[in-house]
Write a protein that holds these residues in place. Structure first.
Motif, PDB file in Angstrom:
ATOM      1  N   ASP A   1     -26.947 -74.319  38.584  1.00  0.00           N
ATOM      2  CA  ASP A   1     -27.122 -74.001  40.003  1.00  0.00           C
ATOM      3  C   ASP A   1     -25.855 -73.398  40.593  1.00  0.00           C
ATOM      4  O   ASP A   1     -25.921 -72.523  41.461  1.00  0.00           O
ATOM      5  CB  ASP A   1     -27.515 -75.256  40.784  1.00  0.00           C
ATOM      6  CG  ASP A   1     -28.908 -75.745  40.423  1.00  0.00           C
ATOM      7  OD1 ASP A   1     -29.699 -74.944  39.901  1.00  0.00           O
ATOM      8  OD2 ASP A   1     -29.192 -76.935  40.657  1.00  0.00           O
TER       9      ASP A   1
ATOM     10  N   ARG B   1     -30.674 -76.019  52.372  1.00  0.00           N
ATOM     11  CA  ARG B   1     -31.985 -75.372  52.377  1.00  0.00           C
ATOM     12  C   ARG B   1     -31.830 -73.952  52.940  1.00  0.00           C
ATOM     13  O   ARG B   1     -30.864 -73.655  53.655  1.00  0.00           O
ATOM     14  CB  ARG B   1     -32.974 -76.166  53.230  1.00  0.00           C
ATOM     15  CG  ARG B   1     -33.299 -77.563  52.696  1.00  0.00           C
ATOM     16  CD  ARG B   1     -34.014 -77.531  51.365  1.00  0.00           C
ATOM     17  NE  ARG B   1     -34.419 -78.872  50.918  1.00  0.00           N
ATOM     18  CZ  ARG B   1     -35.033 -79.128  49.763  1.00  0.00           C
ATOM     19  NH1 ARG B   1     -35.302 -78.119  48.926  1.00  0.00           N
ATOM     20  NH2 ARG B   1     -35.365 -80.354  49.436  1.00  0.00           N
TER      21      ARG B   1
ATOM     22  N   ASP C   1     -26.553 -90.476  36.873  1.00  0.00           N
ATOM     23  CA  ASP C   1     -27.476 -90.774  37.961  1.00  0.00           C
ATOM     24  C   ASP C   1     -27.907 -92.237  37.886  1.00  0.00           C
ATOM     25  O   ASP C   1     -28.911 -92.626  38.481  1.00  0.00           O
ATOM     26  CB  ASP C   1     -28.690 -89.848  37.911  1.00  0.00           C
ATOM     27  CG  ASP C   1     -29.455 -89.953  36.588  1.00  0.00           C
ATOM     28  OD1 ASP C   1     -29.009 -90.694  35.680  1.00  0.00           O
ATOM     29  OD2 ASP C   1     -30.501 -89.291  36.457  1.00  0.00           O
TER      30      ASP C   1
ATOM     31  N   ASP D   1     -31.368 -83.710  54.506  1.00  0.00           N
ATOM     32  CA  ASP D   1     -31.939 -82.762  53.551  1.00  0.00           C
ATOM     33  C   ASP D   1     -32.680 -81.741  54.393  1.00  0.00           C
ATOM     34  O   ASP D   1     -33.757 -82.025  54.912  1.00  0.00           O
ATOM     35  CB  ASP D   1     -32.882 -83.487  52.601  1.00  0.00           C
ATOM     36  CG  ASP D   1     -33.615 -82.548  51.645  1.00  0.00           C
ATOM     37  OD1 ASP D   1     -33.628 -81.326  51.893  1.00  0.00           O
ATOM     38  OD2 ASP D   1     -34.188 -83.036  50.655  1.00  0.00           O
TER      39      ASP D   1
ATOM     40  N   TYR E   1     -28.150 -81.664  51.857  1.00  0.00           N
ATOM     41  CA  TYR E   1     -28.854 -80.876  50.849  1.00  0.00           C
ATOM     42  C   TYR E   1     -29.173 -79.529  51.464  1.00  0.00           C
ATOM     43  O   TYR E   1     -29.895 -79.434  52.447  1.00  0.00           O
ATOM     44  CB  TYR E   1     -30.119 -81.618  50.444  1.00  0.00           C
ATOM     45  CG  TYR E   1     -30.805 -81.141  49.188  1.00  0.00           C
ATOM     46  CD1 TYR E   1     -30.744 -81.900  48.022  1.00  0.00           C
ATOM     47  CD2 TYR E   1     -31.534 -79.961  49.162  1.00  0.00           C
ATOM     48  CE1 TYR E   1     -31.391 -81.497  46.866  1.00  0.00           C
ATOM     49  CE2 TYR E   1     -32.182 -79.538  48.013  1.00  0.00           C
ATOM     50  CZ  TYR E   1     -32.106 -80.309  46.861  1.00  0.00           C
ATOM     51  OH  TYR E   1     -32.746 -79.892  45.720  1.00  0.00           O
TER      52      TYR E   1
ATOM     53  N   GLU F   1     -28.647 -77.403  45.108  1.00  0.00           N
ATOM     54  CA  GLU F   1     -29.545 -77.715  43.999  1.00  0.00           C
ATOM     55  C   GLU F   1     -30.771 -76.814  44.070  1.00  0.00           C
ATOM     56  O   GLU F   1     -31.230 -76.442  45.151  1.00  0.00           O
ATOM     57  CB  GLU F   1     -29.968 -79.181  44.044  1.00  0.00           C
ATOM     58  CG  GLU F   1     -28.817 -80.180  43.954  1.00  0.00           C
ATOM     59  CD  GLU F   1     -29.304 -81.619  43.875  1.00  0.00           C
ATOM     60  OE1 GLU F   1     -30.252 -81.878  43.101  1.00  0.00           O
ATOM     61  OE2 GLU F   1     -28.739 -82.466  44.603  1.00  0.00           O
ATOM     62  N   SER F   2     -31.296 -76.503  42.907  1.00  0.00           N
ATOM     63  CA  SER F   2     -32.446 -75.612  42.847  1.00  0.00           C
ATOM     64  C   SER F   2     -33.748 -76.316  43.209  1.00  0.00           C
ATOM     65  O   SER F   2     -34.742 -75.644  43.538  1.00  0.00           O
ATOM     66  CB  SER F   2     -32.562 -74.998  41.448  1.00  0.00           C
ATOM     67  OG  SER F   2     -32.588 -76.012  40.453  1.00  0.00           O
ATOM     68  N   GLY F   3     -33.775 -77.646  43.146  1.00  0.00           N
ATOM     69  CA  GLY F   3     -35.004 -78.385  43.412  1.00  0.00           C
ATOM     70  C   GLY F   3     -35.573 -78.091  44.792  1.00  0.00           C
ATOM     71  O   GLY F   3     -34.959 -78.415  45.802  1.00  0.00           O
ATOM     72  N   GLY F   4     -36.745 -77.490  44.832  1.00  0.00           N
ATOM     73  CA  GLY F   4     -37.408 -77.177  46.096  1.00  0.00           C
ATOM     74  C   GLY F   4     -36.865 -75.967  46.814  1.00  0.00           C
ATOM     75  O   GLY F   4     -37.323 -75.640  47.914  1.00  0.00           O
ATOM     76  N   ASN F   5     -35.898 -75.273  46.215  1.00  0.00           N
ATOM     77  CA  ASN F   5     -35.318 -74.080  46.829  1.00  0.00           C
ATOM     78  C   ASN F   5     -35.731 -72.828  46.071  1.00  0.00           C
ATOM     79  O   ASN F   5     -36.085 -72.898  44.892  1.00  0.00           O
ATOM     80  CB  ASN F   5     -33.786 -74.186  46.843  1.00  0.00           C
ATOM     81  CG  ASN F   5     -33.273 -75.017  48.001  1.00  0.00           C
ATOM     82  OD1 ASN F   5     -33.792 -74.954  49.103  1.00  0.00           O
ATOM     83  ND2 ASN F   5     -32.242 -75.825  47.748  1.00  0.00           N
TER      84      ASN F   5
END
Length: 273
Positions: A134, A65, A169, A31, A63, A96-100
């Motif tokens: 996304d 970044r 999931d 990640d 993942y 994925e949009s999480g944390g980006n």
């Protein structure tokens, strides 16, 4: 219709072992620059499982970044340290949009895509992963022919280029399909609908035929192509229109050798007057 199921795991699950029941496996390498602690064990097992015939192929994902080059270099370095990219390995870019950052990230994602494609030597061996939002929001400008694993828990997103669907999931979205599998327990699960594991591997450029061709030198590939062309001509005639010396069929077309043999057999079996 054949559907192929497979798990998608990281260090949040146990390392894989021989209790794993499916012929495709997806697991994380990194990640960004964070290295998944289970990667080495999962990669070693996957390579052995392919060689023994337990797996048809496997997917290693990272993942994405914004520091895409550091992310890609981490992915590549981890695989090189584990023995290099196995011939049945596929890389997946997890978008994925999480944390980006929000908005269009196509430039950085595409740079990561082409870096990996150049490394592996085949664009088919690089696939994407995203949910509907996304996929269209972060990656609206995508490479032609991109193959995608679409995420949609409880609903198939049917993304352009989709070859598999992450349907759960592990939290109850399977609709009767497994919510997980040994040795992981509940986890992300995917379905390649209408595809055998071998079909999935071939779609990603790591099937048996691709492996056979890649083992040949360029000279051997040219020789194989020439011999195949010669056989095709013998069977179908020049330009695929049969051979004039074999006569014509009932429609006035030149016969192929197969047509001519059938005509001979018919003549031999026809009662004499």
């Amino acid at each position: 219709m054949v559907d192929s199921l497979f798990a998608d795991v990281s260090y949040f699950q146990a390392p894989v072992d021989d209790s794993y029941p499916y012929a495709i496996l997806s697991f994380r390498s990194n990640d960004g620059t964070f290295r998944d602690p289970n990667f080495a064990a999962n990669y070693e097992w996957a390579c052995r499982a392919v060689e023994s015939g337990r797996l048809a192929c496997f997917v290693v994902y990272f993942y994405w970044r914004p520091n895409w080059l550091d992310t890609v270099c981490t992915h590549r370095e981890m695989i090189e340290q584990a023995g290099g990219p196995h011939r049945r390995m596929i890389t997946m870019i997890d978008v994925e949009s999480g944390g980006n950052p929000g908005g269009d990230q196509s430039d950085g994602i595409n740079r990561a895509y082409w870096n990996i494609a150049d490394w592996l030597g085949d664009t088919r061996r690089v696939v994407g992963y995203a949910n509907h939002g996304d996929f269209h929001g972060m990656w609206p400008d995508r490479p032609d022919g991109l193959r995608v694993i679409g995420a949609g828990y409880g609903r198939n997103p049917n993304l352009p280029g989709q070859i598999a669907h992450q349907y759960t999931d592990g939290q109850g979205f399977g609709g009767g399909l497994p919510e997980g599998c040994p040795p992981f327990g509940d986890c992300d699960m995917n379905a390649a609908n209408g595809m055998s594991p071998q079909d999935f591997a071939a779609a990603c450029g790591v099937g048996i035929e691709e492996e056979f061709m890649s083992a040949l030198t360029e000279a051997e590939q040219r020789e194989l192509l020439e011999k195949t062309r010669e056989i095709w001509i013998q069977l179908r005639g020049p330009e695929g229109k049969g051979w004039p010396q074999l006569g014509r069929d009932a429609h006035g077309a030149n016969r192929t050798p197969v047509d001519a043999l059938a005509a001979v057999e018919d003549a031999l079996e026809r009662p004499r007057k």
